[in-house]
Scaffold this active site. Structure first.
Site, mmCIF file in Angstrom:
data_model
loop_
_atom_site.group_PDB
_atom_site.id
_atom_site.type_symbol
_atom_site.label_atom_id
_atom_site.label_comp_id
_atom_site.label_asym_id
_atom_site.label_seq_id
_atom_site.Cartn_x
_atom_site.Cartn_y
_atom_site.Cartn_z
ATOM 1 N N ILE A 120 29.807 66.369 -59.055
ATOM 2 C CA ILE A 120 30.505 67.095 -58.377
ATOM 3 C C ILE A 120 31.582 66.224 -57.537
ATOM 4 O O ILE A 120 31.355 65.065 -57.378
ATOM 5 C CB ILE A 120 29.884 68.022 -57.514
ATOM 6 N N ASP A 121 32.584 66.781 -57.090
ATOM 7 C CA ASP A 121 33.531 65.935 -56.372
ATOM 8 C C ASP A 121 33.207 65.553 -55.150
ATOM 9 O O ASP A 121 32.350 65.992 -54.506
ATOM 10 C CB ASP A 121 34.893 66.918 -55.907
ATOM 11 N N LYS A 122 33.685 64.434 -54.847
ATOM 12 C CA LYS A 122 33.203 63.645 -53.525
ATOM 13 C C LYS A 122 33.355 64.444 -52.269
ATOM 14 O O LYS A 122 32.555 64.549 -51.296
ATOM 15 C CB LYS A 122 34.362 62.444 -53.314
#
Length: 313
Positions: free
Chosen positions: A138-140
């Site tokens: 998942i994105d930062k």
């Protein structure tokens, strides 16, 4: 100094080469591995390959000379003990096959040029005797559910479910503007680094991305939604929300930048309003399992403050 080859066995067949190399060279920045693949310093069976290449049994990966003596000393990362403690507290559940984590926003899953270490590095430092891998990303900036495997058997099992869209992921988000009704979005997502301002775009030649937006509650200028996805394309929800003209609050890549600054000033919170709330998948024995990750305080405070805020988008 001459180069050397790594020969792929049955346990690693079917893995993406980038993920395989991340595991082999745990302390080497992800960006460096991608650079070596792009430049052809890392080759498979003497040929250039892309990061998504799936390894086959008996494939031989050519390793450049300067990596032959490379030491994977995780202690060199000097991960603070507080970070390892916080990671331990973020574990929702674990068994002999996997670890389910509730990731905080702004913690990258991988190390990189701007991140000395990521979630996977912290996990490997804590579970130093196990072969820990990321099952998905998942994105930062996104918080919530991240699944880590403890063995290759479960990793391959989970990836097969991802490939056939059997893994169900639910997110919560705060969108700018009032969404009129629940909506299903089915578009193609393409990754481009040359022709567009944004890395990810909707495009006919891209890969299918399906998202179901369901309204939780409408506010004056915002909508709290639940989003269920069965595909996991890069930035899928963020791109599709922006193309609906309802970008996610505090999205610094696809959002409304001036409005984001105003929201951050009014609420004192600048985190991306996107949270991976739950994930559902099949265990190795076929049992269906589902896990939920609670939102952190910043998300709930942001939601509370936006409920009475009126803006022009």
């Amino acid at each position: 100094m001459s180069s050397k080859n790594l020969k792929i066995d049955s346990d690693n067949a079917g893995r993406r080469i980038d993920n395989y190399l991340f595991n082999i060279y745990k302390t080497l920045p992800k960006s460096k591995i991608y650079s070596m693949l792009r430049k052809g310093e890392l080759r498979v069976n003497s040929g250039r390959i892309k990061p998504a290449y799936k390894l086959q049994i008996n494939d031989e990966i050519r390793i450049p000379p300067y990596l032959i003596e490379f030491k994977n000393d995780l202690s060199d990362l000097r991960i603070p003990s507080l970070m390892i403690k916080e990671f331990s507290l973020s574990i929702i559940y674990q068994n002999e096959d996997y670890i389910m984590v509730n990731k905080e926003p702004e913690l990258s899953v991988h190390s990189g040029t701007k991140n000395q270490f990521g979630l996977i590095d912290i996990a490997r430092a804590k579970f130093s005797t196990l072969e820990i891998d990321l099952c998905h990303r998942i994105d930062k900036s996104t918080s919530g559910c991240v699944l880590l495997s403890k063995n290759k058997r479960f990793l391959r099992h989970f990836h097969k479910q991802l490939k056939t869209n059997q893994v169900v992921k639910k997110y919560e988000a705060i969108l700018i503007g009032v969404l009129s009704k629940d909506i299903k979005i089915e578009t193609n997502i393409d990754i481009s680094t040359k022709k567009h301002i944004h890395k990810v775009q909707e495009a006919d030649e891209g890969k299918k991305a399906i998202s179901n937006f369901a309204i939780i509650k409408k506010y004056n200028s915002f909508t709290h939604v639940e989003i269920i996805i069965s595909t996991g394309r890069m930035h899928q929800i963020r791109v599709q929300s922006a193309n609906l003209n309802h970008p996610i609050v505090n999205d610094k890549k696809y959002g409304l930048f001036d409005l984001n600054k105003y929201i951050a000033k009014e609420t004192l919170i600048s985190r991306l309003a996107l949270h991976a709330s739950s994930i559902e998948f099949n265990e190795l024995n076929g049992t269906l399992s589902s896990y939920h990750a609670f939102k952190n305080n910043d998300f709930d405070i942001l939601l509370s403050k936006l409920s009475n805020l009126t803006v022009k988008s």
